[in-house]
Design an enzyme around this catalytic site. Structure first.
Site, PDB file in Angstrom:
ATOM      1  N   LYS A  82      29.838  31.543  52.480  1.00 41.66           N
ATOM      2  CA  LYS A  82      30.026  30.539  53.531  1.00 41.66           C
ATOM      3  C   LYS A  82      31.030  29.477  53.063  1.00 41.66           C
ATOM      4  CE  LYS A  82      25.322  31.570  54.599  1.00 41.66           C
ATOM      5  NZ  LYS A  82      25.528  32.399  55.778  1.00 41.66           N
ATOM      6  N   TRP A  88      15.411  30.443  57.439  1.00 39.00           N
ATOM      7  CA  TRP A  88      15.717  30.746  56.029  1.00 39.00           C
ATOM      8  C   TRP A  88      14.652  30.213  55.088  1.00 39.00           C
ATOM      9  CZ3 TRP A  88      18.345  34.756  55.357  1.00 39.00           C
ATOM     10  CH2 TRP A  88      19.372  35.101  56.242  1.00 39.00           C
ATOM     11  N   ASP A 146      17.893  25.657  48.538  1.00 38.86           N
ATOM     12  CA  ASP A 146      18.847  26.637  49.063  1.00 38.86           C
ATOM     13  C   ASP A 146      19.986  25.862  49.738  1.00 38.86           C
ATOM     14  OD1 ASP A 146      20.238  28.535  50.479  1.00 38.86           O
ATOM     15  OD2 ASP A 146      18.488  29.439  51.440  1.00 38.86           O
TER      16      ASP A 146
HETATM   17  C1  LIG Z   1      20.467  29.061  54.286  1.00 41.86           C
HETATM   18  C2  LIG Z   1      20.563  30.523  53.954  1.00 41.86           C
HETATM   19  N1  LIG Z   1      19.774  31.022  52.995  1.00 41.86           N
HETATM   20  C3  LIG Z   1      19.822  32.313  52.662  1.00 41.86           C
HETATM   21  C4  LIG Z   1      20.662  33.201  53.292  1.00 41.86           C
HETATM   22  C5  LIG Z   1      20.675  34.648  52.894  1.00 41.86           C
HETATM   23  O1  LIG Z   1      21.822  34.878  52.173  1.00 41.86           O
HETATM   24  P1  LIG Z   1      22.247  36.304  51.644  1.00 41.86           P
HETATM   25  O2  LIG Z   1      22.648  37.117  52.820  1.00 41.86           O
HETATM   26  O3  LIG Z   1      23.387  35.954  50.736  1.00 41.86           O
HETATM   27  O4  LIG Z   1      21.104  36.894  50.922  1.00 41.86           O
HETATM   28  C6  LIG Z   1      21.514  32.732  54.294  1.00 41.86           C
HETATM   29  C7  LIG Z   1      22.444  33.665  54.979  1.00 41.86           C
HETATM   30  O5  LIG Z   1      23.005  33.386  55.995  1.00 41.86           O
HETATM   31  C8  LIG Z   1      21.450  31.362  54.631  1.00 41.86           C
HETATM   32  O6  LIG Z   1      22.231  30.872  55.599  1.00 41.86           O
END
Ligand SMILES: Cc1ncc(COP(=O)(O)O)c(C=O)c1O
Length: 359
Positions: free
Chosen positions: A195, A101, A171
């Site tokens: 989540k 991520w 994040d």
């Molecule tokens: C730590 C993290 N950042 C970003 C995301 C991406 O999120 P989204 O699908 O809401 O764009 C996720 C999705 O699992 C994630 O776990």
């Protein structure tokens, strides 16, 4: 019956919240319509939206000089919105790379500025870990420093908050509200809701006010934090139902002792699951102890050929969504706030029984 859901996201929601939403679904507070059918500008809806924000502020102890935005597009859109908003005056930023991520975030940021990538993943005795901050090569003139508190796929989490005099951007998609957090240490916090907050379709941004006005001129106004802040996150129609449901989750959290109480149970859940995995010869977790996620626990089986059978039997035992992310395989149990201790105990009991039968 409701099964125990270990999905990484969209993830388990508290049963009490779903029951309340169900009771209010057709006729919200005697108004004769569903909240889904209500204008986002109506006084009833605005009150719901404002209460959700007030409750979140209480839960996270958010200082007054921070704005809370209820946006759309997922954390993934923030990967672009953050550089577009914060790189205006200085187009340099530091990105700490610890997994999939944080890598996605830095790849997007590279489209907009000069990004210094700090490789912070390492291996200690064959286990993945995050390097000491003293080894990081941070820039003197970065507009901000970005990291991902919890790598949802890898199951790798920061043990603390990095120190910097630059605005810290994080994040928190998979760890927000799981443990107490000093918001004042951050310039910006963001998280997809699906989540630990509510259903998919909502993205939270918590931003210090002095960072609102440095956006690049070409930024779309829907992505511009200052426009969203001025308009109560309603530059366009927001994700009204997800916002409402997240508000019910915040109420549930407050009724159940808030973030401190959640954290206590989350630590117990993590201790139970990691403790069992560590004591077993049949299962293994690839992360060094100090950086183990308390929310996402990846694990492998000594006999990888039994993975499909493990998942099938788990499902028959009402233990759902234990497959690891498609990019890494193996297993992963996501044990967010809405997964109770009994759920983790049921998982450990099943794992133990499975191991004994297949050793
Ligand atoms: C730590 C993290 N950042 C970003 C995301 C991406 O999120 P989204 O699908 O809401 O764009 C996720 C999705 O699992 C994630 O776990």
């Amino acid at each position: 019956m409701r099964a125990y859901n270990f999905c990484a996201g969209p993830a388990a929601l508290p049963t009490a919240v779903l029951e309340k939403a169900q009771a209010e679904l057709l006729d919200w507070h005697g108004k004769g319509l569903s909240i889904m059918e209500m204008s986002h500008r109506s006084s009833d809806y605005v009150a719901v939206a404002e209460k959700a924000e007030a409750d979140l502020r209480k839960l996270m102890n958010i200082p007054e000089n921070y704005k809370v935005l209820f946006l759309q597009g997922g954390a993934s859109l923030q990967f672009s919105a953050i550089p577009l908003n914060l790189l205006g005056k200085n187009s340099k930023a530091d990105y700490i790379h610890t997994g999939i991520w944080s890598e996605k975030a830095l790849k997007e940021a590279k489209r907009y500025g000069d990004i210094n990538v700090v490789e912070a993943g390492t291996s200690i005795n064959g286990k993945l870990a995050i390097t000491e901050q003293s080894t990081w090569n941070l820039s003197d003139d970065a507009a901000y420093v970005h990291y991902a508190d919890n790598e949802t796929i890898g199951g790798l989490q920061f043990a603390g908050i990095p120190e910097t005099d630059k605005p810290l951007v994080c994040d928190f998609s998979s760890s927000i509200l799981s443990a107490p957090l000093d918001v004042s240490k951050f310039g910006l916090i963001y998280a997809g809701a699906q989540k630990n907050i509510g259903p998919a379709g909502l993205t939270l941004v918590i931003i210090r006010e002095d960072l609102l006005d440095q956006a690049k001129p070409e930024i779309p106004s829907i992505l511009k934090y200052s426009d969203q802040a001025k308009n109560g996150s309603m530059v366009n129609t927001p994700s009204t139902y997800a916002w409402y449901l997240s508000g019910l989750v915040f109420e549930w959290l407050l009724e159940n002792g808030g973030v401190d109480a959640m954290h206590k149970v989350n630590l117990e859940k993590a201790k139970l699951l990691y403790g069992y995995i560590d004591a077993s010869d049949f299962y293994a977790n690839p992360i060094a102890e100090a950086n183990r996620s308390i929310m996402n626990v990846p694990f492998t089986l000594a006999k990888a050929e039994l993975e499909k059978q493990f998942l099938k039997e788990a499902e028959a035992n009402h233990l759902l969504n234990l497959a690891g992310h498609r990019s890494v395989g193996g297993m992963r149990a996501s044990i967010y706030n809405a997964v109770p201790l009994e759920g983790v105990q049921a998982l450990v009991n099943f794992m133990d029984d499975f191991a004994k039968r297949n050793a």
